[in-house]
Scaffold this motif. Sequence first.
Motif, PDB file in Angstrom:
ATOM      1  N   SER A 124      -1.763   1.193  -4.970  1.00  0.00           N
ATOM      2  CA  SER A 124      -1.291   0.352  -5.934  1.00  0.00           C
ATOM      3  C   SER A 124      -2.117  -0.725  -6.837  1.00  0.00           C
ATOM      4  O   SER A 124      -1.648  -1.009  -7.851  1.00  0.00           O
ATOM      5  N   VAL A 125      -3.108  -1.154  -6.261  1.00  0.00           N
ATOM      6  CA  VAL A 125      -4.114  -1.855  -6.809  1.00  0.00           C
ATOM      7  C   VAL A 125      -5.522  -1.246  -7.274  1.00  0.00           C
ATOM      8  O   VAL A 125      -5.609  -1.239  -8.538  1.00  0.00           O
ATOM      9  N   ALA A 126      -6.229  -0.706  -6.388  1.00  0.00           N
ATOM     10  CA  ALA A 126      -7.488   0.012  -6.923  1.00  0.00           C
ATOM     11  C   ALA A 126      -7.307   1.244  -7.665  1.00  0.00           C
ATOM     12  O   ALA A 126      -8.263   1.611  -8.469  1.00  0.00           O
ATOM     13  N   GLY A 127      -5.944   1.776  -7.701  1.00  0.00           N
ATOM     14  CA  GLY A 127      -5.849   2.928  -8.436  1.00  0.00           C
ATOM     15  C   GLY A 127      -5.112   2.686  -9.932  1.00  0.00           C
ATOM     16  O   GLY A 127      -4.816   3.785 -10.459  1.00  0.00           O
ATOM     17  N   ARG A 128      -5.255   1.595 -10.410  1.00  0.00           N
ATOM     18  CA  ARG A 128      -4.850   1.274 -11.640  1.00  0.00           C
ATOM     19  C   ARG A 128      -5.799   0.078 -12.216  1.00  0.00           C
ATOM     20  O   ARG A 128      -6.709  -0.599 -11.505  1.00  0.00           O
ATOM     21  N   GLU A 129      -5.697   0.187 -13.529  1.00  0.00           N
ATOM     22  CA  GLU A 129      -6.453  -1.086 -14.229  1.00  0.00           C
ATOM     23  C   GLU A 129      -6.135  -2.321 -13.812  1.00  0.00           C
ATOM     24  O   GLU A 129      -4.946  -2.661 -13.757  1.00  0.00           O
ATOM     25  N   PRO A 130      -7.200  -3.331 -13.674  1.00  0.00           N
ATOM     26  CA  PRO A 130      -6.802  -4.288 -13.187  1.00  0.00           C
ATOM     27  C   PRO A 130      -5.828  -5.544 -14.128  1.00  0.00           C
ATOM     28  O   PRO A 130      -6.270  -5.265 -15.362  1.00  0.00           O
ATOM     29  N   SER A 131      -4.994  -6.160 -13.565  1.00  0.00           N
ATOM     30  CA  SER A 131      -4.402  -7.156 -14.480  1.00  0.00           C
ATOM     31  C   SER A 131      -5.479  -8.540 -14.945  1.00  0.00           C
ATOM     32  O   SER A 131      -6.357  -8.699 -14.238  1.00  0.00           O
ATOM     33  N   PRO A 132      -5.144  -9.060 -15.928  1.00  0.00           N
ATOM     34  CA  PRO A 132      -5.829 -10.393 -16.523  1.00  0.00           C
ATOM     35  C   PRO A 132      -6.100 -11.508 -15.210  1.00  0.00           C
ATOM     36  O   PRO A 132      -7.275 -11.958 -15.192  1.00  0.00           O
ATOM     37  N   MET A 133      -5.147 -11.412 -14.425  1.00  0.00           N
ATOM     38  CA  MET A 133      -5.159 -12.587 -13.112  1.00  0.00           C
ATOM     39  C   MET A 133      -6.070 -12.110 -12.240  1.00  0.00           C
ATOM     40  O   MET A 133      -6.910 -12.737 -11.925  1.00  0.00           O
ATOM     41  N   GLU A 134      -6.116 -10.646 -12.022  1.00  0.00           N
ATOM     42  CA  GLU A 134      -7.047 -10.057 -11.028  1.00  0.00           C
ATOM     43  C   GLU A 134      -8.649 -10.349 -11.491  1.00  0.00           C
ATOM     44  O   GLU A 134      -9.360 -10.596 -10.791  1.00  0.00           O
ATOM     45  N   THR A 135      -8.812  -9.943 -12.881  1.00  0.00           N
ATOM     46  CA  THR A 135     -10.153 -10.076 -13.366  1.00  0.00           C
ATOM     47  C   THR A 135     -10.595 -11.635 -13.407  1.00  0.00           C
ATOM     48  O   THR A 135     -11.759 -11.960 -13.456  1.00  0.00           O
ATOM     49  N   LEU A 136      -9.790 -12.403 -13.739  1.00  0.00           N
ATOM     50  CA  LEU A 136      -9.833 -13.901 -13.872  1.00  0.00           C
ATOM     51  C   LEU A 136     -10.316 -14.641 -12.462  1.00  0.00           C
ATOM     52  O   LEU A 136     -11.259 -15.305 -12.151  1.00  0.00           O
ATOM     53  N   LEU A 137      -9.703 -14.224 -11.369  1.00  0.00           N
ATOM     54  CA  LEU A 137      -9.728 -14.384  -9.875  1.00  0.00           C
ATOM     55  C   LEU A 137     -11.498 -13.886  -9.611  1.00  0.00           C
ATOM     56  O   LEU A 137     -12.136 -14.540  -8.954  1.00  0.00           O
ATOM     57  N   LEU A 138     -11.751 -12.659 -10.058  1.00  0.00           N
ATOM     58  CA  LEU A 138     -13.022 -12.191  -9.710  1.00  0.00           C
ATOM     59  C   LEU A 138     -14.157 -12.993 -10.444  1.00  0.00           C
ATOM     60  O   LEU A 138     -15.163 -13.125  -9.811  1.00  0.00           O
ATOM     61  N   SER A 139     -13.869 -13.297 -11.567  1.00  0.00           N
ATOM     62  CA  SER A 139     -14.881 -14.106 -12.687  1.00  0.00           C
ATOM     63  C   SER A 139     -15.137 -15.517 -11.753  1.00  0.00           C
ATOM     64  O   SER A 139     -16.137 -15.983 -11.511  1.00  0.00           O
ATOM     65  N   LEU A 140     -13.817 -15.856 -11.225  1.00  0.00           N
ATOM     66  CA  LEU A 140     -14.032 -17.339 -10.377  1.00  0.00           C
ATOM     67  C   LEU A 140     -14.814 -16.988  -9.230  1.00  0.00           C
ATOM     68  O   LEU A 140     -15.623 -17.963  -9.010  1.00  0.00           O
ATOM     69  N   PHE A 141     -14.858 -16.143  -8.313  1.00  0.00           N
ATOM     70  CA  PHE A 141     -15.521 -15.674  -7.210  1.00  0.00           C
ATOM     71  C   PHE A 141     -16.970 -15.587  -7.744  1.00  0.00           C
ATOM     72  O   PHE A 141     -17.844 -15.969  -6.745  1.00  0.00           O
ATOM     73  N   ASN A 142     -17.112 -14.909  -8.514  1.00  0.00           N
ATOM     74  CA  ASN A 142     -18.513 -14.539  -8.964  1.00  0.00           C
ATOM     75  C   ASN A 142     -19.280 -15.568  -9.686  1.00  0.00           C
ATOM     76  O   ASN A 142     -20.593 -15.745  -9.591  1.00  0.00           O
ATOM     77  N   GLU A 143     -18.834 -16.054 -10.655  1.00  0.00           N
ATOM     78  CA  GLU A 143     -19.256 -17.248 -11.584  1.00  0.00           C
ATOM     79  C   GLU A 143     -19.454 -18.803 -11.056  1.00  0.00           C
ATOM     80  O   GLU A 143     -20.352 -19.434 -11.440  1.00  0.00           O
ATOM     81  N   MET A 144     -18.632 -18.970 -10.154  1.00  0.00           N
ATOM     82  CA  MET A 144     -18.617 -20.493  -9.585  1.00  0.00           C
ATOM     83  C   MET A 144     -19.933 -20.764  -8.911  1.00  0.00           C
ATOM     84  O   MET A 144     -20.235 -19.822  -8.075  1.00  0.00           O
ATOM     85  N   PRO A 145     -20.633 -21.713  -9.124  1.00  0.00           N
ATOM     86  CA  PRO A 145     -21.932 -21.932  -8.304  1.00  0.00           C
ATOM     87  C   PRO A 145     -21.717 -22.383  -6.891  1.00  0.00           C
ATOM     88  O   PRO A 145     -22.713 -22.454  -6.157  1.00  0.00           O
ATOM     89  N   ASP A 146     -20.372 -22.798  -6.589  1.00  0.00           N
ATOM     90  CA  ASP A 146     -20.110 -22.854  -5.043  1.00  0.00           C
ATOM     91  C   ASP A 146     -19.626 -21.870  -4.122  1.00  0.00           C
ATOM     92  O   ASP A 146     -19.598 -20.644  -4.892  1.00  0.00           O
ATOM     93  N   HIS A 147     -19.685 -21.980  -3.124  1.00  0.00           N
ATOM     94  CA  HIS A 147     -19.478 -20.858  -2.116  1.00  0.00           C
ATOM     95  C   HIS A 147     -17.954 -20.976  -1.952  1.00  0.00           C
ATOM     96  O   HIS A 147     -17.164 -21.613  -1.380  1.00  0.00           O
ATOM     97  N   LEU A 148     -17.268 -19.704  -2.548  1.00  0.00           N
ATOM     98  CA  LEU A 148     -15.860 -19.526  -2.516  1.00  0.00           C
ATOM     99  C   LEU A 148     -15.486 -18.333  -1.766  1.00  0.00           C
ATOM    100  O   LEU A 148     -16.362 -17.444  -2.042  1.00  0.00           O
ATOM    101  N   TYR A 149     -14.569 -18.469  -0.953  1.00  0.00           N
ATOM    102  CA  TYR A 149     -14.290 -17.260  -0.094  1.00  0.00           C
ATOM    103  C   TYR A 149     -12.817 -17.083   0.384  1.00  0.00           C
ATOM    104  O   TYR A 149     -12.213 -18.254   0.072  1.00  0.00           O
ATOM    105  N   ALA A 150     -12.365 -16.078   0.846  1.00  0.00           N
ATOM    106  CA  ALA A 150     -10.978 -15.901   1.324  1.00  0.00           C
ATOM    107  C   ALA A 150     -11.308 -15.065   2.663  1.00  0.00           C
ATOM    108  O   ALA A 150     -11.867 -14.464   2.991  1.00  0.00           O
ATOM    109  N   LYS A 151     -10.188 -15.709   3.715  1.00  0.00           N
ATOM    110  CA  LYS A 151     -10.272 -15.031   5.185  1.00  0.00           C
ATOM    111  C   LYS A 151      -8.838 -14.584   5.361  1.00  0.00           C
ATOM    112  O   LYS A 151      -7.794 -15.189   4.820  1.00  0.00           O
TER     113      LYS A 151
END
Length: 456
Positions: A124-151
């Motif tokens: 349902s997720v990896a098998g479709r094009e991402p939503s703007p929210m998903e790419t926004l959150l990915l950018s947040l994880f990748n571009e923030m200079p701080d250490h952001l993580y989920a557990k």
Amino acid sequence: MGDCEKRSVLLVAGNGVDAEAARATFAESSVSATVLTTLTDLFDRLTTEVYHCLVLPEHVDGQAGVDIARGVTKLFPDLPVVLVGVDPTTVPDEIGATALDVTTVRDPSVEAAVRAALDSAAPSVAGREPSPMETLLLSLFNEMPDHLYAKDEAARHVMMGRGFNQPTDRIGLTDLEVGELVDEHSKAAYRDEMAVLDGETDRIEVEEFLGLSAEYVLTKKVPWYDADDNIRGLVGLTQDITTRKTRERDLRRQHERMVKVALLAAHKFRNELQIAHGRLELLDCDAEELDHIEASLARISAVVDTVVSLSTQETEIVDQEPVWLSRLSREVWDTLAESQAQLRIESDARLVADQESAGLLMQFLFQNALEHVGPSVTVTVGATPDGFFIADDGPGVDVEPPERVFDAGYTTVEGNTGFGLYIARTIAENHGWEIELSEVADGGIRFDIVNVELHE
């Protein structure tokens, strides 16, 4: 499977999955295969591109494929995962991956497992094009200079940003399994996280001294809620606050100089006032004139008391909260010590204290060691079952009884105010603590601060 139904598979090269062999396996099939030789871009690919199956090796970049699969399936629960070179009995059921104990991706069982996965419903997720929210959150994880993580719900890393680490080097692991973390800190972090996951608290915030590339860090953790408002895991943010702590250290040094000047001046004024009172008793003059002189001396004495009070007003307890003994010790030490002096942290714990006043207590105990032992002193700090201790490697105490060192104005160092240990004891008493003095067997003195509440 026709061309219109062409599916995509993502293969990660590593032990059991050779890059060229992986490409050759699906080169002439109806499957579109992409091969990654590093884990760095794994989550980026899964989020921004369309994949219907993931193939992982036994190990890649020093990490176990099973751990990577655990993290991936938490974010992409419907994505089929095939593990190559892994004993099926070692894979937990909740991961839901297909494990094949074969030595190469060219083994027919690998292609069969991938095709079986592709014949099922698209994820349902990896098998479709991402939503703007998903790419926004990915950018947040990748571009923030701080250490952001989920557990996840067991405090295992599911996703990491690029701030301090590689984005996959802790996936599937708890802090207890991360080797670079100090044992006491990893255990405390895990306890904090379980409190969030069990719903006991909705926010964790703690400062630490790590001594890594980011010396001082501030960590915040909050629950990760699913669509039904149930706690699915947690989200954390760790910031490098070393620059801020450096500024605070400079301000503390400036404050220390001001306090020492004020206390030294007050000490000298009190000596002169004692001399004046003694001389006044010898005068044989009009009683009314003596009254005026005594009143003037009393006003000067009151001014001196006010100076001392204002100089040490930080001893008032403001707000008690958990603070790491190591972080507070290092923070204070850096404002005082010369390059030859050494601070050794023997063991660590979290104290419940007002950080400003507790830091001032440490400041005076450290200063006492530096002044009485010299710039080459080694000071040891450690946790005890009911508090902490600060010890030096000097000659010990040469006064009877030893407790005299806590008397206001007592000093054996010329130019010293004699107020340092007196103020330290006052701070301890304001906390409900006690300071016990003892000599160290190999030389030096040790101050034990007891009756301290420790944060578990």
